[in-house]
Enzyme design. Structure first.
Site, short mmCIF file in Angstrom:
data_model
loop_
_atom_site.label_atom_id
_atom_site.label_comp_id
_atom_site.label_asym_id
_atom_site.label_seq_id
_atom_site.Cartn_x
_atom_site.Cartn_y
_atom_site.Cartn_z
N ASP A 145 0.83 -1.56 -0.06
CA ASP A 145 -0.23 0.00 0.12
C ASP A 145 0.82 1.50 0.09
O ASP A 145 1.44 1.15 0.22
CB ASP A 145 -0.87 0.30 1.02
CG ASP A 145 -1.80 0.62 0.95
OD1 ASP A 145 -1.55 2.07 1.14
OD2 ASP A 145 -3.37 0.82 1.75
N ALA A 157 -1.45 -1.39 12.99
CA ALA A 157 -1.13 -2.99 12.43
C ALA A 157 -1.52 -3.35 10.98
O ALA A 157 -0.60 -4.28 10.99
CB ALA A 157 -2.26 -3.84 12.99
N TYR A 158 -2.11 -2.43 10.67
CA TYR A 158 -2.02 -2.17 8.77
C TYR A 158 -0.43 -1.94 8.62
O TYR A 158 -0.14 -1.98 7.70
CB TYR A 158 -3.44 -1.68 8.91
CG TYR A 158 -3.13 -1.34 6.78
CD1 TYR A 158 -3.90 -2.32 6.13
CD2 TYR A 158 -2.51 -0.21 6.63
CE1 TYR A 158 -3.67 -2.47 4.78
CE2 TYR A 158 -3.12 -0.38 5.12
CZ TYR A 158 -3.80 -1.71 4.33
OH TYR A 158 -3.75 -1.31 3.03
N GLY A 159 -0.59 -0.84 8.91
CA GLY A 159 0.48 -0.14 8.68
C GLY A 159 2.08 -1.19 9.32
O GLY A 159 2.89 -0.98 8.07
N SER A 161 2.04 -4.18 9.45
CA SER A 161 1.87 -5.84 8.30
C SER A 161 2.66 -5.24 6.81
O SER A 161 2.95 -5.99 6.27
CB SER A 161 0.38 -6.06 8.46
OG SER A 161 -0.49 -5.03 7.56
#
Length: 242
Positions: A145, A157-159, A161
């Protein structure tokens, strides 16, 4: 069709980018294994591929976050028994709960997000490597991303991961480079009018964003013959041209 007789597994195939990739690659002649936990979403992209008169895909309902190691191995055995080998693996499944400060990040959301975005990539790739190695050439593509390629506040956690999965892909590419059979690359779709983008930036004017099918050439390149020999690279769909 350049991908005729190629078998490609796509995770998150019922999602926005996953279904876009599935249709684009199927139109190139590939036999697609559609993997997602949502059966209605799988059926929708299945019907779209059939309507396009592309090769009949396979549907494989699978919960990446909740599956056991045994179930991952069963998936690999099923694919090997049916197809003999695998030419491509696209990691498109993505989990984004919310942008949250680390201080109040839910531990449940943290674990679930890392399971889908990172741990599942590791586990699925590991069990499928022997099947991929049976192909003359094979391609593994990890989806990142552009927004979180560098550490940003509140991406949680998105960043973490997405940063971690890029490192995983580069390490794997190095480890497999000597054999020269399996290439591993990173795809950065960039801002597109996708369901995930709408969730992350609900107030954004989506009319100003490219549509998802505009990045189809990047998928076709990464799984096609032109990318053979290219590994450990990051392809930005915003600037890519066939």
């Amino acid at each position: 069709m350049p991908l005729t007789k190629q078998t490609i597994l796509i995770t998150g195939a019922g999602g926005g980018l996953g279904s876009t990739a599935a249709l684009a690659l199927a139109k190139q002649g590939a036999s697609i294994i559609l993997l997602d936990k949502s059966i209605p979403k799988l059926e929708k992209i299945y019907d779209a591929i059939i309507e396009a008169k592309a090769p009949t895909p396979a549907i494989y309902p699978f919960d990446l976050a909740g599956a056991t190691e045994v179930q991952y191995h069963e998936l690999a055995s099923t694919i090997e028994e049916k197809y003999g080998h695998l030419n491509g693996l696209l990691h498109s499944a993505t989990e984004l709960d919310a942008f949250t400060p680390m201080a109040i990040h839910s531990t449940m959301a943290w674990g679930h997000t890392l399971n889908v975005n990172l741990n599942a990539v590791f586990m699925l790739t590991q069990v499928l490597l022997p099947v991929l190695q049976k192909a003359e050439h094979a391609s593994i593509v990890v989806t990142s991303d552009s927004f979180v390629r560098e550490a940003r506040a509140y991406t949680g956690a998105y960043g973490v991961s997405k940063i971690a999965v890029e490192s995983y892909a580069k390490i794997l590419a190095e480890e497999l480079s000597d054999a020269g059979k399996i290439r591993v690359n990173i795809l950065v779709p960039g801002p597109v009018n996708s369901p995930l983008r709408k969730k992350a930036f609900p107030a954004e004017d989506k009319n100003k964003l490219p549509e998802m099918n505009e990045i189809s050439p990047a998928y076709q390149y990464l799984f096609g013959k032109l990318s053979i020999g290219t590994t450990g690279q990051t392809v930005d769909a915003r600037t890519f041209k066939l």
